[in-house]
Motif scaffolding. Sequence first.
Motif, PDB file in Angstrom:
ATOM      1  N   MET A  50      -3.445   8.062   7.247  1.00 34.97           N
ATOM      2  CA  MET A  50      -4.027   6.880   6.609  1.00 34.97           C
ATOM      3  C   MET A  50      -5.319   7.239   5.881  1.00 34.97           C
ATOM      4  O   MET A  50      -5.548   6.813   4.743  1.00 34.97           O
ATOM      5  CB  MET A  50      -4.286   5.806   7.672  1.00 34.97           C
ATOM      6  CG  MET A  50      -3.005   5.154   8.200  1.00 34.97           C
ATOM      7  SD  MET A  50      -3.235   4.294   9.782  1.00 34.97           S
ATOM      8  CE  MET A  50      -4.577   3.181   9.407  1.00 34.97           C
ATOM      9  N   TRP A  54      -5.734   6.673   1.731  1.00 33.76           N
ATOM     10  CA  TRP A  54      -6.776   5.829   1.124  1.00 33.76           C
ATOM     11  C   TRP A  54      -7.850   6.681   0.465  1.00 33.76           C
ATOM     12  O   TRP A  54      -8.495   6.247  -0.501  1.00 33.76           O
ATOM     13  CB  TRP A  54      -7.383   4.904   2.179  1.00 33.76           C
ATOM     14  CG  TRP A  54      -6.373   3.969   2.765  1.00 33.76           C
ATOM     15  CD1 TRP A  54      -5.882   3.975   4.033  1.00 33.76           C
ATOM     16  CD2 TRP A  54      -5.699   2.913   2.073  1.00 33.76           C
ATOM     17  NE1 TRP A  54      -4.941   2.988   4.184  1.00 33.76           N
ATOM     18  CE2 TRP A  54      -4.803   2.311   3.009  1.00 33.76           C
ATOM     19  CE3 TRP A  54      -5.750   2.409   0.785  1.00 33.76           C
ATOM     20  CZ2 TRP A  54      -3.991   1.245   2.680  1.00 33.76           C
ATOM     21  CZ3 TRP A  54      -4.932   1.339   0.452  1.00 33.76           C
ATOM     22  CH2 TRP A  54      -4.069   0.768   1.394  1.00 33.76           C
ATOM     23  N   VAL A 196      -7.347  -2.702   0.801  1.00 35.91           N
ATOM     24  CA  VAL A 196      -6.489  -2.067   1.805  1.00 35.91           C
ATOM     25  C   VAL A 196      -5.385  -3.024   2.258  1.00 35.91           C
ATOM     26  O   VAL A 196      -4.211  -2.645   2.362  1.00 35.91           O
ATOM     27  CB  VAL A 196      -7.324  -1.582   3.007  1.00 35.91           C
ATOM     28  CG1 VAL A 196      -6.431  -1.198   4.182  1.00 35.91           C
ATOM     29  CG2 VAL A 196      -8.178  -0.387   2.602  1.00 35.91           C
ATOM     30  N   SER A 200      -1.429  -2.489   1.515  1.00 33.82           N
ATOM     31  CA  SER A 200      -0.605  -2.415   2.731  1.00 33.82           C
ATOM     32  C   SER A 200       0.471  -3.493   2.727  1.00 33.82           C
ATOM     33  O   SER A 200       1.608  -3.251   3.145  1.00 33.82           O
ATOM     34  CB  SER A 200      -1.487  -2.555   3.975  1.00 33.82           C
ATOM     35  OG  SER A 200      -2.423  -1.508   4.065  1.00 33.82           O
ATOM     36  N   SER A 216      -2.989  -0.095   8.942  1.00 35.97           N
ATOM     37  CA  SER A 216      -3.959  -0.234   7.855  1.00 35.97           C
ATOM     38  C   SER A 216      -4.269  -1.703   7.582  1.00 35.97           C
ATOM     39  O   SER A 216      -5.429  -2.086   7.384  1.00 35.97           O
ATOM     40  CB  SER A 216      -3.420   0.417   6.567  1.00 35.97           C
ATOM     41  OG  SER A 216      -3.512   1.812   6.614  1.00 35.97           O
TER      42      SER A 216
END
Length: 467
Positions: A50, A54, A196, A200, A216
Amino acid sequence: MGAVDLARWQFGITTVYHFLFVPLSIGLAYLIAFMQTLYVVKKDDKYKAMAKFWGKLFLLNFAVGVVTGIMQEFQFGMNWADYSRYVGAVFGGPLAVEALVSFFLESTFLGIWIFGWDKLPKKAHLAAIWLVAIGATLSALWILSANSFMQEPVGFEIVNGRAEMTDFFALLGNPQLWSEFPHVIFGALSTGALFVTGVSAYKLLRKKQTEQFKASFSIGIIVALVSSLMTAMAGHSQAQHLMESQPMKMAAAEALWDTTGEHAPWTVIAGIDSDGKKNTFSWEIPYALSILSYNKLEGSVPGINELQAEYEAKYGEGNYIPPVKTTFWSFRIMVGTGVLMILLSIFGTYAVARNRLEKFRRYLKWMIPAISLPFIANSSGWIMTEVGRQPWIVFGLQRTEDGVSPLVSKGMVLTSLIGFTVIYGLLLIALVYLMVHFIRKDPLDLDGDGEEHGHGAPKAEPTLGTL
């Protein structure tokens, strides 16, 4: 439209454009640092994947933010030479510290973080991304200390017709700074968090690595809820400070032409007649402006007309009323989008807590365009802050018309304005294309080989282009 107006448009366009990237960089940096912390503590490769995913989006955003930030500072010499000459000895200090210390810290440790995966000890590598986040926050602090001087000048004296710094620590203790700074940082966390959650949500709708993107989303939505609430509280504190430092801005933000009685209502919407200096209609909430201004039901708020007379007596003849319509509506756009962010975050937190997130597919679809909400709120907030200060470039010291470069013609400013707008537009198109392409195609790398281990998406699933 003269050179002054064109210079203002150029600075306004480039400032709002640059501020699209700054909050996202700050917010994403903290979220990535938190995810990597979970990886180090829990030793779960899911969180490492993750953080890497990101992190790639963060790097794209950071690169464009650096380019646009450099061009911002060039404009002080290009279009605002008299302003730079008058207050440069004060204004330049925080900008120099930001460039030489904070940005250096941020960029150095970002390089260490990028190339340090599996080469540095886990805790040392984790420290690098936390230092990136801290560096970004310190950069914001120094930039805001310079802006706060423009809103509420402190720590200076006029020597030979120029402002000279007399107390550096007064700049850091400026009450305006400490009303702005929390509002900006919590807003940045909201920006990163909703980015985010929106991405997601898109991945969850396509059934891509649902376990990882549920994690996330869960992290993002909790941060979004807390930071959105804190942004609202910090904004409330900032509004109360305006009553002391810039009451004209507060009056313009409320389209308040005449001083209220002891129970001041808050105007939700209004028909504003700037020429007639009145409102043709308004929808008001009783007592709300007194609460907003003083945290109590009683409290008179000065109106634009009274303040105009007061400023004329203090500063001389002139028009001290900012563009009321722009100030009024930009404030309401900021508040409206902020409320919507809070409501979406509350519902998302409920869905995560009840483990029912994937059942609310319509909500997940809403969260994709909701990525835009904090960008709208941030931009409209800055517009309200800067437009509401007019006609001053430095409140009470220098008017905007007196700060423009005297030897730069209207044609020169127009040429650079068109050039910047075109180049920035192309940069934005390229960035959005790269981000969308990456989000749609790139999975979380769970084992270092770039292979995806989630389920493929049916062809009937929605895509970014259709939602």
